[in-house]
Design a protein around this motif. Structure first.
Motif, PDB file in Angstrom:
ATOM      1  N   ARG A 298       0.843  -1.199   0.000  1.00 53.96           N
ATOM      2  CA  ARG A 298       0.000   0.000   0.000  1.00 53.96           C
ATOM      3  C   ARG A 298       0.873   1.242   0.000  1.00 53.96           C
ATOM      4  O   ARG A 298       1.779   1.383   0.813  1.00 53.96           O
ATOM      5  CB  ARG A 298      -0.882  -0.023   1.255  1.00 53.96           C
ATOM      6  CG  ARG A 298      -1.912   1.073   1.344  1.00 53.96           C
ATOM      7  CD  ARG A 298      -3.136   0.775   0.484  1.00 53.96           C
ATOM      8  NE  ARG A 298      -4.188   1.738   0.742  1.00 53.96           N
ATOM      9  CZ  ARG A 298      -5.170   1.553   1.620  1.00 53.96           C
ATOM     10  NH1 ARG A 298      -5.218   0.421   2.327  1.00 53.96           N
ATOM     11  NH2 ARG A 298      -6.096   2.462   1.797  1.00 53.96           N
ATOM     12  N   CYS A 299       0.627   2.136  -0.935  1.00 60.03           N
ATOM     13  CA  CYS A 299       1.298   3.429  -0.985  1.00 60.03           C
ATOM     14  C   CYS A 299       0.301   4.507  -0.572  1.00 60.03           C
ATOM     15  O   CYS A 299      -0.850   4.516  -1.031  1.00 60.03           O
ATOM     16  CB  CYS A 299       1.832   3.731  -2.389  1.00 60.03           C
ATOM     17  SG  CYS A 299       3.089   2.575  -2.974  1.00 60.03           S
ATOM     18  N   PHE A 300       0.736   5.421   0.274  1.00 66.13           N
ATOM     19  CA  PHE A 300      -0.147   6.505   0.714  1.00 66.13           C
ATOM     20  C   PHE A 300       0.649   7.801   0.793  1.00 66.13           C
ATOM     21  O   PHE A 300       1.791   7.828   1.240  1.00 66.13           O
ATOM     22  CB  PHE A 300      -0.743   6.197   2.095  1.00 66.13           C
ATOM     23  CG  PHE A 300      -1.527   7.342   2.683  1.00 66.13           C
ATOM     24  CD1 PHE A 300      -2.872   7.496   2.382  1.00 66.13           C
ATOM     25  CD2 PHE A 300      -0.909   8.280   3.503  1.00 66.13           C
ATOM     26  CE1 PHE A 300      -3.592   8.562   2.896  1.00 66.13           C
ATOM     27  CE2 PHE A 300      -1.622   9.347   4.029  1.00 66.13           C
ATOM     28  CZ  PHE A 300      -2.969   9.487   3.719  1.00 66.13           C
ATOM     29  N   ARG A 301      -0.003   8.894   0.373  1.00 67.24           N
ATOM     30  CA  ARG A 301       0.566  10.217   0.564  1.00 67.24           C
ATOM     31  C   ARG A 301      -0.548  11.177   0.955  1.00 67.24           C
ATOM     32  O   ARG A 301      -1.582  11.236   0.285  1.00 67.24           O
ATOM     33  CB  ARG A 301       1.278  10.722  -0.693  1.00 67.24           C
ATOM     34  CG  ARG A 301       1.868  12.120  -0.506  1.00 67.24           C
ATOM     35  CD  ARG A 301       2.847  12.500  -1.563  1.00 67.24           C
ATOM     36  NE  ARG A 301       3.437  13.791  -1.272  1.00 67.24           N
ATOM     37  CZ  ARG A 301       4.452  14.329  -1.928  1.00 67.24           C
ATOM     38  NH1 ARG A 301       4.995  13.650  -2.939  1.00 67.24           N
ATOM     39  NH2 ARG A 301       4.934  15.500  -1.591  1.00 67.24           N
ATOM     40  N   ASP A 306      -5.627  12.883   6.878  1.00 72.23           N
ATOM     41  CA  ASP A 306      -6.058  12.062   5.740  1.00 72.23           C
ATOM     42  C   ASP A 306      -5.838  10.580   6.030  1.00 72.23           C
ATOM     43  O   ASP A 306      -6.672   9.734   5.704  1.00 72.23           O
ATOM     44  CB  ASP A 306      -5.289  12.454   4.479  1.00 72.23           C
ATOM     45  CG  ASP A 306      -5.562  13.866   4.015  1.00 72.23           C
ATOM     46  OD1 ASP A 306      -6.661  14.379   4.310  1.00 72.23           O
ATOM     47  OD2 ASP A 306      -4.676  14.458   3.372  1.00 72.23           O
ATOM     48  N   LEU A 307      -4.695  10.282   6.648  1.00 73.19           N
ATOM     49  CA  LEU A 307      -4.377   8.892   6.964  1.00 73.19           C
ATOM     50  C   LEU A 307      -5.365   8.319   7.975  1.00 73.19           C
ATOM     51  O   LEU A 307      -5.849   7.194   7.822  1.00 73.19           O
ATOM     52  CB  LEU A 307      -2.947   8.804   7.506  1.00 73.19           C
ATOM     53  CG  LEU A 307      -2.396   7.405   7.791  1.00 73.19           C
ATOM     54  CD1 LEU A 307      -2.316   6.589   6.509  1.00 73.19           C
ATOM     55  CD2 LEU A 307      -1.027   7.487   8.456  1.00 73.19           C
ATOM     56  N   THR A 310      -8.716   7.108   6.634  1.00 66.66           N
ATOM     57  CA  THR A 310      -8.770   5.845   5.867  1.00 66.66           C
ATOM     58  C   THR A 310      -8.085   4.698   6.600  1.00 66.66           C
ATOM     59  O   THR A 310      -7.822   3.653   6.006  1.00 66.66           O
ATOM     60  CB  THR A 310      -8.094   6.042   4.491  1.00 66.66           C
ATOM     61  OG1 THR A 310      -6.723   6.429   4.688  1.00 66.66           O
ATOM     62  CG2 THR A 310      -8.814   7.112   3.674  1.00 66.66           C
ATOM     63  N   PHE A 314      -6.492  -0.272   5.987  1.00 68.67           N
ATOM     64  CA  PHE A 314      -5.111  -0.728   5.826  1.00 68.67           C
ATOM     65  C   PHE A 314      -4.885  -2.145   6.330  1.00 68.67           C
ATOM     66  O   PHE A 314      -4.115  -2.902   5.735  1.00 68.67           O
ATOM     67  CB  PHE A 314      -4.156   0.236   6.537  1.00 68.67           C
ATOM     68  CG  PHE A 314      -3.851   1.479   5.748  1.00 68.67           C
ATOM     69  CD1 PHE A 314      -2.670   1.596   5.055  1.00 68.67           C
ATOM     70  CD2 PHE A 314      -4.765   2.513   5.696  1.00 68.67           C
ATOM     71  CE1 PHE A 314      -2.388   2.745   4.314  1.00 68.67           C
ATOM     72  CE2 PHE A 314      -4.499   3.666   4.962  1.00 68.67           C
ATOM     73  CZ  PHE A 314      -3.307   3.770   4.269  1.00 68.67           C
ATOM     74  N   CYS A 319       3.316  -1.058   4.101  1.00 71.38           N
ATOM     75  CA  CYS A 319       2.998   0.318   3.723  1.00 71.38           C
ATOM     76  C   CYS A 319       4.221   1.177   3.442  1.00 71.38           C
ATOM     77  O   CYS A 319       5.237   1.099   4.140  1.00 71.38           O
ATOM     78  CB  CYS A 319       2.172   0.993   4.830  1.00 71.38           C
ATOM     79  SG  CYS A 319       0.612   0.153   5.159  1.00 71.38           S
ATOM     80  N   ILE A 321       4.596   5.166   3.309  1.00 75.87           N
ATOM     81  CA  ILE A 321       3.803   6.326   3.717  1.00 75.87           C
ATOM     82  C   ILE A 321       4.629   7.605   3.564  1.00 75.87           C
ATOM     83  O   ILE A 321       5.772   7.669   4.030  1.00 75.87           O
ATOM     84  CB  ILE A 321       3.347   6.209   5.184  1.00 75.87           C
ATOM     85  CG1 ILE A 321       2.636   4.872   5.427  1.00 75.87           C
ATOM     86  CG2 ILE A 321       2.466   7.385   5.573  1.00 75.87           C
ATOM     87  CD1 ILE A 321       1.303   4.735   4.772  1.00 75.87           C
TER      88      ILE A 321
END
Length: 425
Positions: A298-301, A306-307, A310, A314, A319, A321
């Motif tokens: 999982r990629c998140f920015r 915001d994290l 959601t 996950f 991850c 991040i």
């Protein structure tokens, strides 16, 4: 909802039919960052074995990169042999040598395991038994031939014209493909027998994931899709994204892809294996069987808020991040772990606005006062603040300029002490 597997019943019950299960690019021993993927491999390989038991194929093919390193650890050797032995108990299993694998190791495996229904193909150019004949449950024979990964260094003269390296490589691989295809077809009865070709190569036009070993599959050393042999099925490995083979109509084959998302370039990709049913004189039925087990990448920015919004999506994902913020966040990885208590954090970075490097552009109206300092000026500033040198700062700075200035203009370094060295006859 898990997709229902096709039944093991042949689609042509009145005639001969072949059933084949194609998997590839396991990369046993892989780590993502510092995170071992052993538990993920155990989960997805068990899923592959379960599917094989339900499908009951006539032959199972692994088209290369069984291991992630040419010298795998003992745990991964044992894992490979255990799983392949389970598959071989279901149907004869053929494994092709990939660019991450070691041909010498495959030759040893082959001597030990051929009697158990496992067939390792290390190098068809030197192995007289590169074409393997296996019985089909409904009657007839499947003939499997393979071309293992061919390193460009072995096929291209590096002293020649670089502009022709690609065409030389493609022509050489096409010649190998043709030789093996001819051996498969020799004596083959089209009414009862089936030809299967396996290879570990990059076919021009295929789309890679971005995590494969670059320089081995780029367009310079792409193979010609029109050179893929006309067989009942072509089982290819090397590209991690599952996809049909590129080429003209009448080419029946797939990249099975990797069974796991191996690196973050594959995040979000659906993984699968390929199930094939073929009957003489008819196009094969090719179906992808989704694979679901093993942790996802999982990629998140975004911001921490915001994290948090959601976080419930996950789970135990691996991850990567990137946290955006106006100011630096101390211990940002700890903050992220608090929000995602079950996730495995492979990489966490803080993209803070107050820590971003600024590009310095001189303003002509200031007469050069705002220009970027030279390396000599920066070293002088360092000497002034360091405050602990045995030699006077001015002498150190003078030596620095004697060495740095010639380097900038690519001239020989001045070393006056050389005049005191004795001459050697």
């Amino acid at each position: 909802m898990r997709k229902r597997l096709p039944t093991g019943r042949a689609i042509h019950p009145r005639g001969k039919a072949m059933k084949l299960l194609h998997t590839s690019d396991w990369h046993l021993g892989r780590t993502t960052g510092r995170e071992s993927r052993a538990s993920d491999h155990d989960a997805v390989l068990a899923e592959i074995v379960d599917a094989a038991r339900e499908l009951r194929p006539d032959v199972i093919c692994n088209s290369g990169d069984l291991f992630d390193r040419s010298r795998p650890g003992t745990d991964d050797l044992e894992r490979a042999i255990d799983v392949l032995s389970e598959l071989a108990a279901i149907a004869p299993t053929v494994v092709v040598c990939g660019n991450h694998d070691k041909a010498a190791l495959f030759r040893v495996f082959n001597k030990l395991s051929r009697v158990h229904g496992l067939h390792f193909i290390a190098d068809p150019t030197t192995e007289p038994e590169a074409v393997i004949e296996l019985p089909v449950a409904a009657g007839g024979t499947v003939r499997v031939g393979a071309v293992c990964y061919q390193h460009p260094h072995h096929l291209v003269d590096g002293r020649g014209n670089p502009d022709t390296w690609g065409s030389e490589y493609s022509a050489a691989v096409r010649g190998l493909d043709s030789t093996v295809a001819a051996a498969i077809q020799a004596g083959l009865n089209p009414q009862t027998d089936f030809a299967v070709f396996a290879a570990h190569a990059y076919v021009g036009g295929a789309g890679w994931s971005g995590t494969e070993r670059r320089g081995r599959h780029d367009d310079i050393f792409a193979t010609d899709p029109t050179g893929i042999p006309g067989v009942a099925y072509a089982a290819y490995g090397h590209i991690h994204r599952p996809q049909p083979l590129p080429g003209a109509a009448g080419t029946y084959g797939h990249y099975a892809g990797s069974p796991l998302q191996l690196d973050f370039g594959e995040a979000g990709q659906a993984k699968s294996m390929v199930y094939v049913e073929a009957a003489p004189g008819r196009p094969p039925r090719i179906e992808t069987i989704p694979l679901h087990r093993g942790r996802q990448l999982r990629c998140f920015r975004g911001t921490l808020d915001d994290l948090a919004a959601t976080a419930d999506t996950f789970g135990t994902d691996l991850c990567q991040i990137v946290v955006d913020s106006d100011t630096h966040i101390p211990h940002v990885a700890d903050r992220v772990q608090e929000i995602l208590p079950d996730a495995h954090l492979v990489e966490v970075a803080n993209n803070a606005a107050d820590r971003r490097a600024q590009i310095v552009i001189a303003d002509p109206s200031k007469g050069g006062q705002d220009r970027e300092p030279s390396i000599g000026e920066m070293f002088a500033t360092y000497l002034a603040t360091a405050g602990s040198t045995k030699a006077p700062a001015a002498s150190v700075l003078d030596v620095f300029h004697q060495l740095a200035d010639p380097a900038v203009v690519d001239e020989p370094m001045p070393f006056p002490q050389e005049q005191y060295l004795p001459e050697v006859a």
